[in-house]
Write a protein that holds these residues in place. Structure first.
Motif, PDB file in Angstrom:
ATOM      1  N   MET A   1     -15.371 -21.216   9.163  1.00 18.49           N
ATOM      2  CA  MET A   1     -15.837 -20.352   7.627  1.00 18.49           C
ATOM      3  C   MET A   1     -14.413 -20.276   7.137  1.00 18.49           C
ATOM      4  O   MET A   1     -13.712 -19.610   7.470  1.00 18.49           O
ATOM      5  CB  MET A   1     -16.706 -19.593   7.772  1.00 18.49           C
ATOM      6  N   ASN A   2     -14.602 -20.238   5.636  1.00 13.94           N
ATOM      7  CA  ASN A   2     -13.681 -19.667   4.845  1.00 13.94           C
ATOM      8  C   ASN A   2     -14.543 -18.545   4.177  1.00 13.94           C
ATOM      9  O   ASN A   2     -15.672 -18.462   3.953  1.00 13.94           O
ATOM     10  CB  ASN A   2     -13.432 -20.620   3.711  1.00 13.94           C
ATOM     11  N   ILE A   3     -13.512 -17.475   4.074  1.00 14.42           N
ATOM     12  CA  ILE A   3     -14.196 -16.176   3.674  1.00 14.42           C
ATOM     13  C   ILE A   3     -13.398 -15.744   2.248  1.00 14.42           C
ATOM     14  O   ILE A   3     -12.164 -15.451   2.489  1.00 14.42           O
ATOM     15  CB  ILE A   3     -14.298 -14.981   4.781  1.00 14.42           C
ATOM     16  N   ARG A   4     -13.998 -15.155   1.141  1.00 12.48           N
ATOM     17  CA  ARG A   4     -13.602 -14.793   0.184  1.00 12.48           C
ATOM     18  C   ARG A   4     -14.282 -13.408   0.053  1.00 12.48           C
ATOM     19  O   ARG A   4     -15.554 -13.175   0.367  1.00 12.48           O
ATOM     20  CB  ARG A   4     -13.673 -15.637  -1.033  1.00 12.48           C
ATOM     21  N   HIS A   5     -13.609 -12.428  -0.698  1.00 13.56           N
ATOM     22  CA  HIS A   5     -14.158 -11.100  -1.027  1.00 13.56           C
ATOM     23  C   HIS A   5     -13.738 -10.590  -2.045  1.00 13.56           C
ATOM     24  O   HIS A   5     -12.715 -10.858  -2.775  1.00 13.56           O
ATOM     25  CB  HIS A   5     -13.941 -10.318   0.203  1.00 13.56           C
ATOM     26  N   ARG A   6     -14.476  -9.490  -3.047  1.00  9.30           N
ATOM     27  CA  ARG A   6     -14.133  -8.945  -3.852  1.00  9.30           C
ATOM     28  C   ARG A   6     -14.826  -7.379  -3.984  1.00  9.30           C
ATOM     29  O   ARG A   6     -15.719  -7.322  -3.531  1.00  9.30           O
ATOM     30  CB  ARG A   6     -14.483  -9.769  -5.150  1.00  9.30           C
TER      31      ARG A   6
ATOM     32  N   VAL B   1     -19.233 -10.258  -0.047  1.00  7.20           N
ATOM     33  CA  VAL B   1     -18.285 -11.514   0.354  1.00  7.20           C
ATOM     34  C   VAL B   1     -19.106 -12.554   0.248  1.00  7.20           C
ATOM     35  O   VAL B   1     -20.090 -12.746   0.142  1.00  7.20           O
ATOM     36  CB  VAL B   1     -18.263 -11.087   1.878  1.00  7.20           C
ATOM     37  N   GLU B   2     -18.259 -13.650   0.336  1.00  5.67           N
ATOM     38  CA  GLU B   2     -18.868 -15.185   0.332  1.00  5.67           C
ATOM     39  C   GLU B   2     -18.362 -15.689   1.642  1.00  5.67           C
ATOM     40  O   GLU B   2     -17.059 -15.714   1.892  1.00  5.67           O
ATOM     41  CB  GLU B   2     -18.035 -15.861  -0.903  1.00  5.67           C
ATOM     42  N   LEU B   3     -19.040 -16.381   2.351  1.00  6.13           N
ATOM     43  CA  LEU B   3     -18.615 -17.091   3.496  1.00  6.13           C
ATOM     44  C   LEU B   3     -19.298 -18.556   3.256  1.00  6.13           C
ATOM     45  O   LEU B   3     -20.150 -19.049   2.585  1.00  6.13           O
ATOM     46  CB  LEU B   3     -19.918 -16.860   4.697  1.00  6.13           C
ATOM     47  N   GLU B   4     -18.131 -19.518   3.448  1.00  2.00           N
ATOM     48  CA  GLU B   4     -18.352 -20.900   2.949  1.00  2.00           C
ATOM     49  C   GLU B   4     -18.092 -21.790   4.196  1.00  2.00           C
ATOM     50  O   GLU B   4     -17.181 -21.695   5.063  1.00  2.00           O
ATOM     51  CB  GLU B   4     -17.356 -21.129   2.012  1.00  2.00           C
ATOM     52  N   TRP B   5     -19.033 -22.757   4.550  1.00  2.00           N
ATOM     53  CA  TRP B   5     -19.057 -23.520   5.427  1.00  2.00           C
ATOM     54  C   TRP B   5     -19.225 -25.179   5.049  1.00  2.00           C
ATOM     55  O   TRP B   5     -20.547 -25.145   4.530  1.00  2.00           O
ATOM     56  CB  TRP B   5     -19.750 -23.170   6.566  1.00  2.00           C
ATOM     57  N   ARG B   6     -18.085 -25.943   4.986  1.00  2.00           N
ATOM     58  CA  ARG B   6     -18.704 -27.305   4.349  1.00  2.00           C
ATOM     59  C   ARG B   6     -19.096 -27.472   3.172  1.00  2.00           C
ATOM     60  O   ARG B   6     -20.216 -28.098   2.784  1.00  2.00           O
ATOM     61  CB  ARG B   6     -19.309 -28.079   5.336  1.00  2.00           C
ATOM     62  N   GLY B   7     -18.940 -26.619   2.179  1.00  2.00           N
ATOM     63  CA  GLY B   7     -19.360 -26.530   0.877  1.00  2.00           C
ATOM     64  C   GLY B   7     -20.698 -25.780   0.495  1.00  2.00           C
ATOM     65  O   GLY B   7     -21.059 -25.550  -0.540  1.00  2.00           O
ATOM     66  N   THR B   8     -21.267 -25.159   1.603  1.00  5.51           N
ATOM     67  CA  THR B   8     -22.491 -24.400   1.533  1.00  5.51           C
ATOM     68  C   THR B   8     -21.899 -22.839   1.556  1.00  5.51           C
ATOM     69  O   THR B   8     -20.989 -22.467   2.481  1.00  5.51           O
ATOM     70  CB  THR B   8     -23.246 -24.602   2.591  1.00  5.51           C
ATOM     71  N   ARG B   9     -22.477 -21.809   0.589  1.00  5.83           N
ATOM     72  CA  ARG B   9     -21.896 -20.672   0.372  1.00  5.83           C
ATOM     73  C   ARG B   9     -23.136 -19.683   0.550  1.00  5.83           C
ATOM     74  O   ARG B   9     -24.201 -19.832   0.307  1.00  5.83           O
ATOM     75  CB  ARG B   9     -21.197 -20.528  -0.858  1.00  5.83           C
ATOM     76  N   GLY B  10     -22.805 -18.697   1.421  1.00  2.00           N
ATOM     77  CA  GLY B  10     -23.513 -17.431   1.423  1.00  2.00           C
ATOM     78  C   GLY B  10     -22.983 -16.225   1.071  1.00  2.00           C
ATOM     79  O   GLY B  10     -21.770 -16.010   1.276  1.00  2.00           O
ATOM     80  N   TYR B  11     -23.820 -15.326   0.526  1.00  2.40           N
ATOM     81  CA  TYR B  11     -23.298 -14.152  -0.295  1.00  2.40           C
ATOM     82  C   TYR B  11     -23.921 -12.836   0.514  1.00  2.40           C
ATOM     83  O   TYR B  11     -25.234 -12.813   0.848  1.00  2.40           O
ATOM     84  CB  TYR B  11     -23.418 -14.131  -1.621  1.00  2.40           C
TER      85      TYR B  11
ATOM     86  N   LYS C   1      -8.948 -13.649  10.214  1.00  2.00           N
ATOM     87  CA  LYS C   1      -8.721 -14.804  11.009  1.00  2.00           C
ATOM     88  C   LYS C   1      -9.860 -14.979  12.147  1.00  2.00           C
ATOM     89  O   LYS C   1     -10.491 -16.007  12.381  1.00  2.00           O
ATOM     90  CB  LYS C   1      -7.320 -15.074  11.503  1.00  2.00           C
ATOM     91  N   PHE C   2     -10.047 -13.778  12.667  1.00  2.00           N
ATOM     92  CA  PHE C   2     -11.025 -13.569  13.897  1.00  2.00           C
ATOM     93  C   PHE C   2     -12.233 -13.973  13.282  1.00  2.00           C
ATOM     94  O   PHE C   2     -13.135 -14.695  13.765  1.00  2.00           O
ATOM     95  CB  PHE C   2     -11.111 -12.087  14.318  1.00  2.00           C
ATOM     96  N   VAL C   3     -12.721 -13.500  11.981  1.00  2.00           N
ATOM     97  CA  VAL C   3     -14.200 -13.761  11.698  1.00  2.00           C
ATOM     98  C   VAL C   3     -14.266 -15.211  10.921  1.00  2.00           C
ATOM     99  O   VAL C   3     -15.036 -15.943  11.332  1.00  2.00           O
ATOM    100  CB  VAL C   3     -14.414 -12.790  10.207  1.00  2.00           C
ATOM    101  N   GLU C   4     -13.117 -15.640  10.503  1.00  5.51           N
ATOM    102  CA  GLU C   4     -13.196 -17.168   9.946  1.00  5.51           C
ATOM    103  C   GLU C   4     -13.235 -18.182  11.203  1.00  5.51           C
ATOM    104  O   GLU C   4     -13.794 -19.020  10.953  1.00  5.51           O
ATOM    105  CB  GLU C   4     -12.037 -17.359   9.152  1.00  5.51           C
TER     106      GLU C   4
END
Length: 339
Positions: free
Chosen positions: A1-6, A31-41, A66-69
């Motif tokens: 997963m890719n993780i972004r946050h603000r 937070v935003e969790l992204e997996w293969r183009g699908t995003r969860g907030y 990195k542990f979470v991703e």
């Protein structure tokens, strides 16, 4: 997963005052969790008296990003268990990530969360509208400006009964009272009879969360249902609350997310407790998470977006004081991707 946050900061329509203090803006960690183009907030608000600033949520996540991703998300329940042990001192952060995981999972399963929870949207309770502490004139004006069938009235300071009497002369709406632990035993014993005469529906957290002996005594004499809020933070508190309260207020942020909240609902039902799900001034993201659990409980306090002046998230609607669940996957709200 890719993780972004603000971190965002949203203004209130009115200064929001409870027995613990006043604030004009709500700071929220998202937070935003992204997996293969699908995003969860997901998100969690900063609440001063829980001592977990948004900046701490952000730094804790950065330190172990990195542990979470690298975690292989299969189910939100398994992800929550991993997060619970990774961030044992930061349930607010765990909550934000747990909500995002459920949103992502629902989108991957192509189902709204209420379907995954076997919740019937037609059983959604009316949500209350919160009136913060102010002088009688200001509180009455808020009611006039915001017609609603159920109000939660914040109390816990001198003059509570006089202000409530003033409010009662101006509205026949259902009134709930929330002291946020601001009363002494003497206050509570003297106030409950007056509240009963005014037709108050229930009383939330009349005494300090540490006063377990006092709340047991109060329950035995109270003419009104007593609900735990600050006394019911995590799953381990539910059983203890059954001794001193008639019901509990589950809040996703303080209990660390949807995953434990579901278990708390099950345990509370087994103990014969009434259940409220409450908000902590979340935006539409956190409020949507609450909404999907709404049909499973008795009372709802999910007015966060109504109290905020600006909310960048779209898709959450109130109709006749009820949150509307739509058959869109996940949370069902529209969030612009984080960049």
């Amino acid at each position: 997963m890719n993780i972004r946050h603000r971190i965002i900061e949203l203004p209130f329509h009115y200064p929001f005052t409870i027995s613990k203090g006043t604030k004009t803006h709500q700071r929220i960690f998202q937070v935003e969790l992204e997996w293969r183009g699908t995003r969860g907030y997901g998100e969690a608000p900063e609440i001063a008296y829980y001592n977990i600033p948004a900046a701490t949520m952000q730094s804790d996540l950065e330190n172990k990003l990195k542990f979470v991703e690298n975690f292989a998300l299969t189910t939100p329940d398994r992800f929550w268990h991993f997060l619970h042990h990774l961030f044992p001192s930061n349930p607010f952060l765990v909550c934000a990530l747990d909500i995002a995981a459920w949103d992502l999972y629902g989108k991957l399963m192509r189902k709204p969360l209420y379907q995954l929870f076997s919740a019937d949207p037609s059983e959604m309770p009316v949500t209350d509208y919160t009136i913060g502490i102010a002088d009688s004139e200001a509180m009455i004006q808020k009611i006039v400006d915001n017609p609603w069938p159920v109000y939660k009235i914040k109390v816990g300071t001198a003059g509570d009964i006089e202000r409530l009497r003033d409010l009662r002369t101006r509205t026949n709406a259902v009134l709930r009272v929330d002291a946020n632990g601001g009363w002494t035993m003497y206050d509570a014993e003297n106030n409950l009879g007056h509240l009963s005469e005014m037709g108050i529906e229930l009383v939330e957290q009349p005494l300090s969360k540490e006063d377990w002996e006092g709340i047991k005594k109060l329950k035995a004499i109270s003419p009104l249902p007593l609900f735990a809020d600050e006394s019911c933070v995590t799953e381990s508190d539910v059983g203890k609350c059954s001794e001193g309260f008639h019901g509990i207020n589950i809040k996703l942020t303080k209990c660390s997310g949807i995953t434990p909240a579901k278990r708390m609902i099950t345990e509370a039902r087994s103990l014969g407790l009434k259940i409220m799900i409450g908000c902590m001034n979340e935006s539409a993201i956190g409020t949507a998470a609450i909404a999907h659990l709404g049909p499973l409980v008795d009372y709802l306090d999910a007015d966060g977006p109504l109290l905020l002046k600006d909310d960048p998230v779209e898709g959450l609607k109130y109709i006749e004081a009820k949150l509307q669940l739509v058959p869109a996957p996940g949370l069902g709200v529209n969030v612009d991707p984080f960049y």
